[in-house]
Write a protein that holds these residues in place. Structure first.
Motif, PDB file in Angstrom:
ATOM      1  N   UNK A 125      64.473 -69.174  24.173  1.00 15.36           N
ATOM      2  CA  UNK A 125      65.670 -70.179  24.262  1.00 15.36           C
ATOM      3  C   UNK A 125      66.967 -69.249  23.489  1.00 15.36           C
ATOM      4  N   UNK A 126      68.021 -69.831  24.046  1.00 23.09           N
ATOM      5  CA  UNK A 126      69.190 -69.121  23.662  1.00 23.09           C
ATOM      6  C   UNK A 126      70.134 -70.262  23.340  1.00 23.09           C
ATOM      7  N   UNK A 127      70.982 -70.386  22.127  1.00 25.79           N
ATOM      8  CA  UNK A 127      72.024 -71.180  21.766  1.00 25.79           C
ATOM      9  C   UNK A 127      73.378 -70.505  22.463  1.00 25.79           C
ATOM     10  N   UNK A 128      73.381 -69.376  22.117  1.00 22.40           N
ATOM     11  CA  UNK A 128      74.631 -68.715  22.826  1.00 22.40           C
ATOM     12  C   UNK A 128      73.895 -67.586  23.964  1.00 22.40           C
ATOM     13  N   UNK A 129      74.703 -67.669  25.260  1.00 21.39           N
ATOM     14  CA  UNK A 129      74.305 -66.827  26.169  1.00 21.39           C
ATOM     15  C   UNK A 129      75.292 -65.687  26.446  1.00 21.39           C
ATOM     16  N   UNK A 130      74.836 -64.573  26.074  1.00 20.81           N
ATOM     17  CA  UNK A 130      75.634 -63.207  26.111  1.00 20.81           C
ATOM     18  C   UNK A 130      75.530 -62.414  26.871  1.00 20.81           C
ATOM     19  N   UNK A 131      76.484 -62.387  27.802  1.00 22.00           N
ATOM     20  CA  UNK A 131      76.743 -61.702  29.054  1.00 22.00           C
ATOM     21  C   UNK A 131      77.222 -60.333  28.787  1.00 22.00           C
ATOM     22  N   UNK A 132      76.633 -59.251  29.648  1.00 19.83           N
ATOM     23  CA  UNK A 132      77.369 -58.139  29.985  1.00 19.83           C
ATOM     24  C   UNK A 132      77.705 -58.004  31.653  1.00 19.83           C
ATOM     25  N   UNK A 133      78.773 -57.741  31.944  1.00 17.36           N
ATOM     26  CA  UNK A 133      78.991 -57.815  33.351  1.00 17.36           C
ATOM     27  C   UNK A 133      79.162 -56.235  33.910  1.00 17.36           C
ATOM     28  N   UNK A 134      78.435 -56.015  34.642  1.00 25.06           N
ATOM     29  CA  UNK A 134      78.703 -54.570  35.277  1.00 25.06           C
ATOM     30  C   UNK A 134      79.242 -54.786  36.829  1.00 25.06           C
ATOM     31  N   UNK A 135      80.158 -54.391  37.248  1.00 27.42           N
ATOM     32  CA  UNK A 135      80.741 -54.516  38.416  1.00 27.42           C
ATOM     33  C   UNK A 135      82.021 -55.691  38.506  1.00 27.42           C
ATOM     34  N   UNK A 136      83.032 -55.317  38.526  1.00 30.11           N
ATOM     35  CA  UNK A 136      84.203 -56.329  38.226  1.00 30.11           C
ATOM     36  C   UNK A 136      85.042 -56.090  39.577  1.00 30.11           C
ATOM     37  N   UNK A 137      84.544 -56.183  40.691  1.00 27.53           N
ATOM     38  CA  UNK A 137      85.263 -56.215  42.024  1.00 27.53           C
ATOM     39  C   UNK A 137      85.200 -57.596  42.541  1.00 27.53           C
ATOM     40  N   UNK A 138      85.153 -57.769  43.723  1.00 26.58           N
ATOM     41  CA  UNK A 138      85.421 -58.995  44.296  1.00 26.58           C
ATOM     42  C   UNK A 138      84.646 -60.157  44.042  1.00 26.58           C
ATOM     43  N   UNK A 139      83.003 -59.880  44.100  1.00 26.95           N
ATOM     44  CA  UNK A 139      82.224 -60.693  43.945  1.00 26.95           C
ATOM     45  C   UNK A 139      82.201 -60.847  42.383  1.00 26.95           C
ATOM     46  N   UNK A 161      74.118 -72.035  41.099  1.00 23.11           N
ATOM     47  CA  UNK A 161      73.169 -71.276  40.566  1.00 23.11           C
ATOM     48  C   UNK A 161      73.384 -70.655  39.209  1.00 23.11           C
ATOM     49  N   UNK A 162      74.418 -70.585  38.920  1.00 21.42           N
ATOM     50  CA  UNK A 162      75.018 -69.981  37.552  1.00 21.42           C
ATOM     51  C   UNK A 162      74.535 -71.022  36.445  1.00 21.42           C
ATOM     52  N   UNK A 163      74.885 -72.086  36.816  1.00 22.53           N
ATOM     53  CA  UNK A 163      74.601 -73.450  35.839  1.00 22.53           C
ATOM     54  C   UNK A 163      73.272 -73.427  35.804  1.00 22.53           C
ATOM     55  N   UNK A 164      72.190 -73.564  36.728  1.00 23.03           N
ATOM     56  CA  UNK A 164      70.887 -73.679  36.452  1.00 23.03           C
ATOM     57  C   UNK A 164      70.379 -72.563  35.902  1.00 23.03           C
ATOM     58  N   UNK A 165      70.794 -71.410  35.996  1.00 19.18           N
ATOM     59  CA  UNK A 165      69.874 -70.155  35.628  1.00 19.18           C
ATOM     60  C   UNK A 165      70.379 -70.161  33.970  1.00 19.18           C
ATOM     61  N   UNK A 166      71.561 -70.537  33.806  1.00 15.75           N
ATOM     62  CA  UNK A 166      71.920 -70.458  32.290  1.00 15.75           C
ATOM     63  C   UNK A 166      71.215 -71.879  31.540  1.00 15.75           C
ATOM     64  N   UNK A 167      71.011 -72.888  32.351  1.00 15.92           N
ATOM     65  CA  UNK A 167      70.140 -73.858  31.878  1.00 15.92           C
ATOM     66  C   UNK A 167      68.770 -73.391  31.367  1.00 15.92           C
ATOM     67  N   UNK A 168      68.231 -72.730  32.481  1.00 13.93           N
ATOM     68  CA  UNK A 168      66.881 -72.107  31.898  1.00 13.93           C
ATOM     69  C   UNK A 168      66.658 -71.225  30.855  1.00 13.93           C
ATOM     70  N   UNK A 169      67.664 -70.535  30.585  1.00 17.22           N
ATOM     71  CA  UNK A 169      67.907 -69.589  29.445  1.00 17.22           C
ATOM     72  C   UNK A 169      68.125 -70.426  28.074  1.00 17.22           C
ATOM     73  N   UNK A 170      69.094 -71.439  28.230  1.00 20.31           N
ATOM     74  CA  UNK A 170      69.082 -72.112  26.985  1.00 20.31           C
ATOM     75  C   UNK A 170      67.999 -73.216  26.844  1.00 20.31           C
ATOM     76  N   UNK A 171      67.234 -73.509  27.710  1.00 22.42           N
ATOM     77  CA  UNK A 171      66.341 -74.562  27.350  1.00 22.42           C
ATOM     78  C   UNK A 171      64.733 -73.825  26.946  1.00 22.42           C
ATOM     79  N   UNK A 172      64.766 -72.363  27.439  1.00 20.41           N
ATOM     80  CA  UNK A 172      63.684 -71.583  27.198  1.00 20.41           C
ATOM     81  C   UNK A 172      62.627 -71.836  28.324  1.00 20.41           C
TER      82      UNK A 172
END
Length: 451
Positions: free
Chosen positions: A52-66, A391-402
């Motif tokens: 479980x995470x209270x904060x979801x800390x992201x590293x972005x590798x690839x800052x092009x179009x997608x 997709x992003x919301x659900x993935x972050x929900x899974x991480x936040x809730x463990x």
């Protein structure tokens, strides 16, 4: 009467010899990928929850179009902090940094010192997961580096382009106990999730057949002198098969419970002639361009047929180099009815009215809770009709809730495998090619997907 193969050699026809050779080739192809599976050295990742995470800390590798598009989706989710960004083009990384600041966050660190500066980003202690919208050839090296450095790896599609690399992702995920997920946004589309609910409620009865595709006119993008145009045309010069299988296959795999009671067994594939890229080059590319030195070998339309262990069938198509309205087909058929998308239409057993109807009457009952609760924000964000945000919301929900993620490394490998397997089949006259069992025997365990 004796078999043809018992005749003296001088009595065998050329057809007999070719038939025997093909039989031997087919048997070899059917067997070769079974041995690719090695005994598990580490515990499975199936059902393993995120911490479980209270904060979801992201590293972005690839800052092009997608990367820049999906970055906006991450920044719209509460609790996400982008602590570092990386790109070989420094200007792209700086634009991503500025986008994070505009969203009201602290500016992330920037890594833009050559092809391998992502390795320094992934060593940071303030990164929990890495989102990796990088060119296809970099998916596996960067994902493996992320997991090896203790980060979950969220990689764009396809996850890998060889069977060996599919196994590398599986093995590394199991060894490091870090998740490696494929960012298959199409699985979170409105129609896809609604139909999934209908299937679970038994409206289609026993499932029989599915169809998926990626039919998308990308000719202008492929020939651009920037962004994806710098690399995405190159696989057409070295590979002949389905280069981009997961958008059409992921939703159908979910309908059928692949890796959750069924699995892909074998595949046969064939490609049409190559014409589209040559025609576009002839019409649009100056004769002094180095693009005229390229030889395109990938057939324009690839059609693959997949048989599952439980006997279901799947048709999968790919064409990105000809005029065609965008279409993923998204078809599922059972003993009680059939759904087909583009446009969405449905038919249930009714001998008095043998025609498709709209899906509107089913929306109130079967609209997925994700769309009911987050659909308005998803529509406002706009990424591919809202499914990027969900997709992003659900993935972050899974991480936040463990929770355990909806899509795991075994799905990433299985959905990506038709790429290299279709190449093998095409190269051997559409011979059947076996899928490896990336779950190492656990595919029979029935478990939910986005329950």
């Amino acid at each position: 009467m004796p078999s043809d193969y018992n005749l003296p050699e001088h009595q065998l026809s050329r057809r007999d010899v070719l038939r025997g050779a093909m039989a031997g080739t087919t048997a070899a192809l059917l067997a070769q990928n079974v041995s690719a599976a090695q005994p598990a050295e580490h515990a499975s990742m199936i059902g393993m929850a995120f911490e479980p995470h209270e904060k979801l800390r992201m590293g972005l590798v690839g800052c092009g179009g997608r990367g820049s598009e999906v970055l906006k989706e991450f920044l719209a989710v509460e609790g996400v902090e982008v602590t570092a960004v990386c790109d070989v083009v420094k200007d792209a990384a700086l634009k991503a940094q500025a986008a994070v600041e505009r969203a009201g966050h602290r500016p992330p660190a920037v890594y833009a010192n050559g092809d391998h500066d992502y390795e320094n980003l992934l060593k940071r202690d303030d990164v929990d997961f890495a989102y990796l919208p990088v060119p296809w050839d970099w998916h596996v090296p960067v994902a493996v580096a992320a997991m090896t450095n203790g980060k979950h790896a969220f990689v764009e599609v396809p996850a890998a382009t060889t069977i060996a690399d599919c196994w590398k992702l599986v093995d590394t995920s199991e060894k490091t106990r870090r998740h490696c997920l494929i960012m298959e946004n199409c699985c979170y589309g409105y129609n896809e999730l609604m139909v999934l609910n209908m299937i679970r409620d038994g409206l289609f009865g026993d499932l029989l057949h599915g169809e998926g595709a990626y039919l998308h006119d990308l000719r202008r993008l492929l020939f651009e002198d920037r962004s994806e145009g710098l690399w995405r045309r190159m696989p057409h010069t070295s590979r002949n098969g389905n280069l981009y299988p997961t958008h059409g296959l992921g939703p159908v795999a979910n309908y059928m419970g692949i890796n959750r009671g069924d699995r892909f067994d074998y595949l046969v594939s064939m490609s049409s002639p190559e014409r589209g890229l040559e025609a576009w080059r002839e019409a649009h590319v100056p004769r002094d361009s180095p693009k005229w030195k390229e030889k395109y070998i990938c057939g324009d339309m690839n059609t693959s047929l997949i048989k599952t262990a439980n006997g279901l069938t799947i048709s999968l198509q790919h064409d990105v180099v000809n005029p065609h309205p965008y279409d993923r087909i998204n078809l599922i058929a059972g003993v009680k009815g059939i759904f087909c998308d583009y446009p969405p239409r449905i038919y249930f057993d009714n001998p008095d009215a043998e025609q498709y109807t709209t899906i509107d009457r089913y929306k109130d009952r079967y609209e997925h809770p994700l769309w009911k609760h987050q659909g308005e924000l998803a529509a406002k964000m706009g990424g591919h009709g809202g499914m990027d945000f969900l997709m992003v919301y659900r993935l972050m929900e899974c991480m936040r809730k463990g929770l355990a993620p909806d899509i795991d490394v075994y799905d990433a490998a299985a959905w990506s495998a038709p790429g290299p397997l279709s190449e093998e089949s095409v190269a051997h006259g559409s011979a059947p090619v076996k899928f490896p069992d990336f779950t190492r025997g656990r595919w029979k365990e029935k478990r939910g997907w986005l329950a």
